[in-house]
Write a protein that holds these residues in place. Structure first.
Motif, PDB file in Angstrom:
ATOM      1  N   ARG A 182       0.806  -1.225   0.000  1.00  0.00           N
ATOM      2  CA  ARG A 182       0.000   0.000   0.000  1.00  0.00           C
ATOM      3  C   ARG A 182       0.839   1.275   0.000  1.00  0.00           C
ATOM      4  O   ARG A 182       0.309   2.366  -0.090  1.00  0.00           O
ATOM      5  N   GLY A 183       2.147   1.140   0.115  1.00  0.00           N
ATOM      6  CA  GLY A 183       3.002   2.314   0.096  1.00  0.00           C
ATOM      7  C   GLY A 183       3.060   3.009   1.438  1.00  0.00           C
ATOM      8  O   GLY A 183       2.938   2.380   2.499  1.00  0.00           O
ATOM      9  N   LEU A 184       3.211   4.336   1.411  1.00  0.00           N
ATOM     10  CA  LEU A 184       3.346   5.120   2.630  1.00  0.00           C
ATOM     11  C   LEU A 184       1.997   5.303   3.311  1.00  0.00           C
ATOM     12  O   LEU A 184       1.023   5.740   2.696  1.00  0.00           O
ATOM     13  N   LEU A 185       1.955   4.968   4.610  1.00  0.00           N
ATOM     14  CA  LEU A 185       0.747   5.115   5.419  1.00  0.00           C
ATOM     15  C   LEU A 185       1.083   5.907   6.676  1.00  0.00           C
ATOM     16  O   LEU A 185       2.231   5.917   7.125  1.00  0.00           O
ATOM     17  N   PHE A 186       0.059   6.549   7.233  1.00  0.00           N
ATOM     18  CA  PHE A 186       0.229   7.237   8.509  1.00  0.00           C
ATOM     19  C   PHE A 186      -0.822   6.704   9.478  1.00  0.00           C
ATOM     20  O   PHE A 186      -2.019   6.779   9.208  1.00  0.00           O
ATOM     21  N   LYS A 187      -0.353   6.168  10.605  1.00  0.00           N
ATOM     22  CA  LYS A 187      -1.256   5.612  11.608  1.00  0.00           C
ATOM     23  C   LYS A 187      -1.540   6.655  12.675  1.00  0.00           C
ATOM     24  O   LYS A 187      -0.630   7.151  13.333  1.00  0.00           O
ATOM     25  N   ASN A 188      -2.821   6.997  12.827  1.00  0.00           N
ATOM     26  CA  ASN A 188      -3.198   7.977  13.839  1.00  0.00           C
ATOM     27  C   ASN A 188      -3.070   7.358  15.229  1.00  0.00           C
ATOM     28  O   ASN A 188      -3.634   6.299  15.504  1.00  0.00           O
ATOM     29  N   ILE A 189      -2.337   8.004  16.105  1.00  0.00           N
ATOM     30  CA  ILE A 189      -2.051   7.470  17.429  1.00  0.00           C
ATOM     31  C   ILE A 189      -3.307   7.415  18.291  1.00  0.00           C
ATOM     32  O   ILE A 189      -3.466   6.520  19.128  1.00  0.00           O
ATOM     33  N   HIS A 190      -4.241   8.331  18.079  1.00  0.00           N
ATOM     34  CA  HIS A 190      -5.400   8.449  18.958  1.00  0.00           C
ATOM     35  C   HIS A 190      -6.486   7.414  18.669  1.00  0.00           C
ATOM     36  O   HIS A 190      -7.114   6.907  19.600  1.00  0.00           O
ATOM     37  N   ASP A 191      -6.749   7.101  17.414  1.00  0.00           N
ATOM     38  CA  ASP A 191      -7.781   6.106  17.115  1.00  0.00           C
ATOM     39  C   ASP A 191      -7.271   4.934  16.269  1.00  0.00           C
ATOM     40  O   ASP A 191      -8.033   4.057  15.893  1.00  0.00           O
ATOM     41  N   ARG A 192      -5.968   4.961  15.948  1.00  0.00           N
ATOM     42  CA  ARG A 192      -5.287   3.877  15.238  1.00  0.00           C
ATOM     43  C   ARG A 192      -5.782   3.658  13.809  1.00  0.00           C
ATOM     44  O   ARG A 192      -5.537   2.616  13.218  1.00  0.00           O
ATOM     45  N   ARG A 193      -6.456   4.638  13.252  1.00  0.00           N
ATOM     46  CA  ARG A 193      -6.861   4.560  11.853  1.00  0.00           C
ATOM     47  C   ARG A 193      -5.660   4.826  10.953  1.00  0.00           C
ATOM     48  O   ARG A 193      -4.763   5.581  11.295  1.00  0.00           O
ATOM     49  N   MET A 194      -5.682   4.204   9.771  1.00  0.00           N
ATOM     50  CA  MET A 194      -4.622   4.375   8.792  1.00  0.00           C
ATOM     51  C   MET A 194      -5.034   5.403   7.734  1.00  0.00           C
ATOM     52  O   MET A 194      -6.143   5.344   7.212  1.00  0.00           O
ATOM     53  N   ILE A 195      -4.128   6.321   7.420  1.00  0.00           N
ATOM     54  CA  ILE A 195      -4.352   7.293   6.344  1.00  0.00           C
ATOM     55  C   ILE A 195      -3.463   6.887   5.170  1.00  0.00           C
ATOM     56  O   ILE A 195      -2.249   6.752   5.326  1.00  0.00           O
ATOM     57  N   THR A 196      -4.090   6.674   4.025  1.00  0.00           N
ATOM     58  CA  THR A 196      -3.372   6.291   2.812  1.00  0.00           C
ATOM     59  C   THR A 196      -3.152   7.522   1.955  1.00  0.00           C
ATOM     60  O   THR A 196      -4.110   8.209   1.601  1.00  0.00           O
ATOM     61  N   VAL A 197      -1.910   7.793   1.582  1.00  0.00           N
ATOM     62  CA  VAL A 197      -1.620   8.996   0.802  1.00  0.00           C
ATOM     63  C   VAL A 197      -1.335   8.680  -0.666  1.00  0.00           C
ATOM     64  O   VAL A 197      -1.062   9.586  -1.446  1.00  0.00           O
ATOM     65  N   ASP A 198      -1.411   7.411  -1.048  1.00  0.00           N
ATOM     66  CA  ASP A 198      -1.219   7.020  -2.442  1.00  0.00           C
ATOM     67  C   ASP A 198      -2.328   7.645  -3.286  1.00  0.00           C
ATOM     68  O   ASP A 198      -3.514   7.374  -3.060  1.00  0.00           O
ATOM     69  N   PRO A 199      -2.001   8.516  -4.254  1.00  0.00           N
ATOM     70  CA  PRO A 199      -3.038   9.172  -5.063  1.00  0.00           C
ATOM     71  C   PRO A 199      -3.859   8.197  -5.894  1.00  0.00           C
ATOM     72  O   PRO A 199      -4.967   8.523  -6.325  1.00  0.00           O
ATOM     73  N   ALA A 200      -3.332   6.988  -6.110  1.00  0.00           N
ATOM     74  CA  ALA A 200      -4.053   5.986  -6.891  1.00  0.00           C
ATOM     75  C   ALA A 200      -5.083   5.235  -6.053  1.00  0.00           C
ATOM     76  O   ALA A 200      -5.941   4.526  -6.600  1.00  0.00           O
ATOM     77  N   ALA A 201      -5.019   5.398  -4.723  1.00  0.00           N
ATOM     78  CA  ALA A 201      -5.961   4.708  -3.843  1.00  0.00           C
ATOM     79  C   ALA A 201      -7.361   5.301  -3.994  1.00  0.00           C
ATOM     80  O   ALA A 201      -7.528   6.509  -4.149  1.00  0.00           O
ATOM     81  N   ALA A 202      -8.366   4.425  -3.955  1.00  0.00           N
ATOM     82  CA  ALA A 202      -9.751   4.889  -4.111  1.00  0.00           C
ATOM     83  C   ALA A 202     -10.171   5.798  -2.962  1.00  0.00           C
ATOM     84  O   ALA A 202     -10.946   6.736  -3.148  1.00  0.00           O
ATOM     85  N   SER A 203      -9.655   5.532  -1.779  1.00  0.00           N
ATOM     86  CA  SER A 203     -10.007   6.325  -0.601  1.00  0.00           C
ATOM     87  C   SER A 203      -8.771   6.511   0.265  1.00  0.00           C
ATOM     88  O   SER A 203      -7.950   5.602   0.380  1.00  0.00           O
ATOM     89  N   PRO A 204      -8.626   7.668   0.901  1.00  0.00           N
ATOM     90  CA  PRO A 204      -7.487   7.876   1.804  1.00  0.00           C
ATOM     91  C   PRO A 204      -7.645   7.176   3.149  1.00  0.00           C
ATOM     92  O   PRO A 204      -6.707   7.155   3.935  1.00  0.00           O
TER      93      PRO A 204
END
Length: 236
Positions: A182-204
């Motif tokens: 999935r490439g570069l991801l950012f995991k939110n420390i507070h709720d542990r959700r993943m943010i996807t920054v790949d522009p090709a991803a259907a959803s961030p």
């Protein structure tokens, strides 16, 4: 039109309802009452999603989102100063960030800023934790247009386009993760959700939206807005 990138703006409509029953009643039509002969059954059908083409909120979700909107619009106390409050922000990016400052300081919303810009003769880019930089810097020169928002090696992710130098750093809100698929991801420390920054991803990601901001001072600007899920009250 300003796109804030969360449910918060649309959830202002929830302020019209005193309780969950009134919210369900707003989804019920006179035709439903005529045929069902019962407002209770009509509410039950509405709660199951049969009377709404969009999202129908559960009771827990309704009260959680209503509280988020109330906290944002009518804060009980202010343990901080809004840097942008008495400043006319210069440039589209600063205007958008000024709209997000309060929600980020309250940690209702968490914004990641992607910027790519020319520094001297070379380009640099970074993913910036907005709330983290708010805590560490004086943003008044940014809002006034006296200082350009530049990538820093201590940001969430930094890249120098000529040298290929890359830096990844944890902040008070995110942990960067490099996933082989999935490439570069950012995991939110507070709720542990993943943010996807790949522009090709259907959803961030879940409860996250992505919006590109046209700004002549930067080659490329994208804002990733993540609504932080409550640790105590969660949706079914």
């Amino acid at each position: 039109m300003t796109v804030i990138g969360t449910q918060i703006d649309s959830d202002r409509r929830l302020l019209d309802f005193r309780n969950y029953e009134e919210y369900l009643d707003s989804l019920v039509t006179p035709v439903d009452i005529y045929y069902l002969r019962s407002s209770k059954i009509a509410r039950q059908l509405a709660e199951l999603g049969y009377r709404c083409t969009g999202e129908t909120l559960s009771e827990k979700c309704f009260y959680r989102r209503l509280q988020i909107v109330k906290n944002l619009l009518f804060p009980v106390h202010r343990p901080y100063e809004l840097t942008s409050e008495f400043v006319s922000s210069v440039g589209r990016l600063m205007e958008e960030l000024a709209l997000r400052e309060r929600a980020n300081r309250l940690r209702i919303l968490s914004t990641i800023i992607f910027v790519r810009c020319s520094v001297t003769k070379f380009e640099e880019s970074a993913y910036i934790d907005f709330e983290d930089r708010l805590k560490l810097e004086d943003w008044l020169p940014y809002y006034r247009g006296e200082k350009k928002l530049s990538p820093l090696k201590r940001d969430l992710a930094y890249y120098h386009w000529r040298s290929g130098k890359t830096c990844l750093n944890e902040t008070r809100n995110y942990v960067p993760i490099v996933d082989p698929r999935r490439g570069l991801l950012f995991k939110n420390i507070h709720d542990r959700r993943m943010i996807t920054v790949d522009p090709a991803a259907a959803s961030p990601g879940v409860q996250t939206t992505r919006v590109r901001i046209p700004c002549p001072h930067y080659e490329h600007v994208i804002l990733y807005d993540h609504v932080i899920r409550s640790k105590i009250i969660q949706e079914n």
